[in-house]
Design a protein around this motif. Structure first.
Motif, PDB file in Angstrom:
ATOM      1  N   ILE A 117      -3.252   0.196  -8.397  1.00 20.45           N
ATOM      2  CA  ILE A 117      -3.185   0.096  -9.850  1.00 20.45           C
ATOM      3  C   ILE A 117      -1.816   0.544 -10.351  1.00 20.45           C
ATOM      4  CG2 ILE A 117      -4.180   0.936 -12.013  1.00 20.45           C
ATOM      5  CD1 ILE A 117      -6.841   1.268 -10.510  1.00 20.45           C
ATOM      6  N   GLU A 118      -1.317   1.642  -9.791  1.00 19.83           N
ATOM      7  CA  GLU A 118      -0.017   2.151 -10.214  1.00 19.83           C
ATOM      8  C   GLU A 118       1.099   1.173  -9.838  1.00 19.83           C
ATOM      9  OE1 GLU A 118       0.096   5.872  -8.231  1.00 19.83           O
ATOM     10  OE2 GLU A 118      -1.030   6.943  -9.797  1.00 19.83           O
ATOM     11  N   SER A 119       0.968   0.541  -8.692  1.00 18.68           N
ATOM     12  CA  SER A 119       1.983  -0.434  -8.268  1.00 18.68           C
ATOM     13  C   SER A 119       1.999  -1.641  -9.199  1.00 18.68           C
ATOM     14  CB  SER A 119       1.709  -0.892  -6.829  1.00 18.68           C
ATOM     15  OG  SER A 119       1.772   0.186  -5.934  1.00 18.68           O
ATOM     16  N   GLY A 128      -5.161  -5.042 -19.019  1.00 15.94           N
ATOM     17  CA  GLY A 128      -6.081  -6.163 -18.846  1.00 15.94           C
ATOM     18  C   GLY A 128      -5.759  -6.996 -17.619  1.00 15.94           C
ATOM     19  N   GLN A 129      -4.491  -7.203 -17.357  1.00 16.58           N
ATOM     20  CA  GLN A 129      -4.084  -7.980 -16.181  1.00 16.58           C
ATOM     21  C   GLN A 129      -4.406  -7.232 -14.891  1.00 16.58           C
ATOM     22  OE1 GLN A 129       0.067  -8.469 -17.395  1.00 16.58           O
ATOM     23  NE2 GLN A 129      -0.273 -10.683 -17.645  1.00 16.58           N
ATOM     24  N   ILE A 134      -6.418  -7.308 -10.107  1.00 11.34           N
ATOM     25  CA  ILE A 134      -6.376  -6.297  -9.038  1.00 11.34           C
ATOM     26  C   ILE A 134      -7.737  -5.633  -8.837  1.00 11.34           C
ATOM     27  CG2 ILE A 134      -5.271  -4.203  -8.191  1.00 11.34           C
ATOM     28  CD1 ILE A 134      -3.389  -6.606  -8.391  1.00 11.34           C
ATOM     29  N   VAL A 135      -8.257  -5.056  -9.923  1.00 17.00           N
ATOM     30  CA  VAL A 135      -9.454  -4.221  -9.810  1.00 17.00           C
ATOM     31  C   VAL A 135     -10.730  -5.050  -9.637  1.00 17.00           C
ATOM     32  CG1 VAL A 135     -10.885  -2.479 -10.940  1.00 17.00           C
ATOM     33  CG2 VAL A 135      -8.392  -2.374 -11.143  1.00 17.00           C
ATOM     34  N   ILE A 136     -10.981  -5.982 -10.552  1.00 16.68           N
ATOM     35  CA  ILE A 136     -12.248  -6.713 -10.538  1.00 16.68           C
ATOM     36  C   ILE A 136     -12.483  -7.508  -9.250  1.00 16.68           C
ATOM     37  CG2 ILE A 136     -13.552  -8.577 -11.660  1.00 16.68           C
ATOM     38  CD1 ILE A 136     -12.530  -7.555 -14.332  1.00 16.68           C
TER      39      ILE A 136
END
Length: 217
Positions: A117-119, A128-129, A134-136
């Motif tokens: 996430i940090e990257s 949102g992006q 990344i996350v979803i």
């Protein structure tokens, strides 16, 4: 085995199965929505909402569904709120399932490493992006097997709906046993009915899980 009895009362099981499936699916969809809201409130550490979600999850997970149904069907009328058996079934299933769905979704969200996430944020991606790309996707592959198991669990929990006079499969089976004492036939039809409802869903989820595993690898 009295096959005449089975043939005579099969239509009753078909109607009860339809009702069981409809209420089960509606309750499960609402449970997923409740679980998503709770998971997001805890994941993003939203003040107040996070505490409410935590209390709800503990209350839901640590009380039996039948107790929740009794409260809705027999308790609420004492304060002037009357719900139909169908409404009690849907609300009870959503209330119970929401906590399990929340834990499944939250575990998926937490499985995404913070460094990813940090990257993404360091590359200029907006919140949102980051969630969308990344996350979803990663959280979904982790959460889906548990969510699938919860869906099957909730559909099986519909067997207690007869306690609030809902004419589901269990209600029909108990009614026929009480009137005709044909215990074997009534129970065999009950088992077959639940297999017809749950087995295809279980197979579909198994195929989905295998595809997600291949996609992850």
């Amino acid at each position: 085995m009295d096959f005449d009895f089975i043939q005579k009362f099969t239509p009753m099981y078909v109607e009860a199965a339809k009702l069981t499936l409809i209420i089960g699916l509606i309750g499960t969809v609402l449970a997923a929505a409740v679980g998503l809201l709770c998971a997001l409130s805890k994941y993003f550490r939203i003040p107040v909402a996070r505490q409410i979600a935590s209390v709800y999850i503990e209350l839901s997970r640590n009380t039996p569904l039948i107790v929740q149904l009794f409260f809705l069907y027999f308790g609420l009328p004492k304060v002037g709120v009357r719900l139909s058996s169908e409404a009690c079934g849907i609300i009870g299933l959503a209330f119970l399932g929401g906590s399990y769905m929340a834990e499944s979704i939250l575990s998926g969200l937490k499985s995404v490493k913070k460094i990813q996430i940090e990257s993404a944020e360091s590359l200029g991606m907006k919140r949102g992006q980051v969630m969308r790309y990344i996350v979803i996707p990663q959280a979904t592959t982790v959460s889906v097997p548990s969510i699938c198991a919860n869906v099957i669990f909730l559909l099986k929990e519909t067997s207690v709906f007869s306690a609030v006079s809902l004419a589901d499969l269990m209600y029909v089976a108990k009614d026929l046993i009480g009137m005709y004492y044909s215990t074997t036939e009534a129970l065999v039809m009950l088992v077959v009915a639940y297999l017809i409802i749950i087995l295809p869903i279980s197979i579909l989820f198994s195929v989905l899980e295998r595809r997600l595993k291949r996609a992850r690898n």
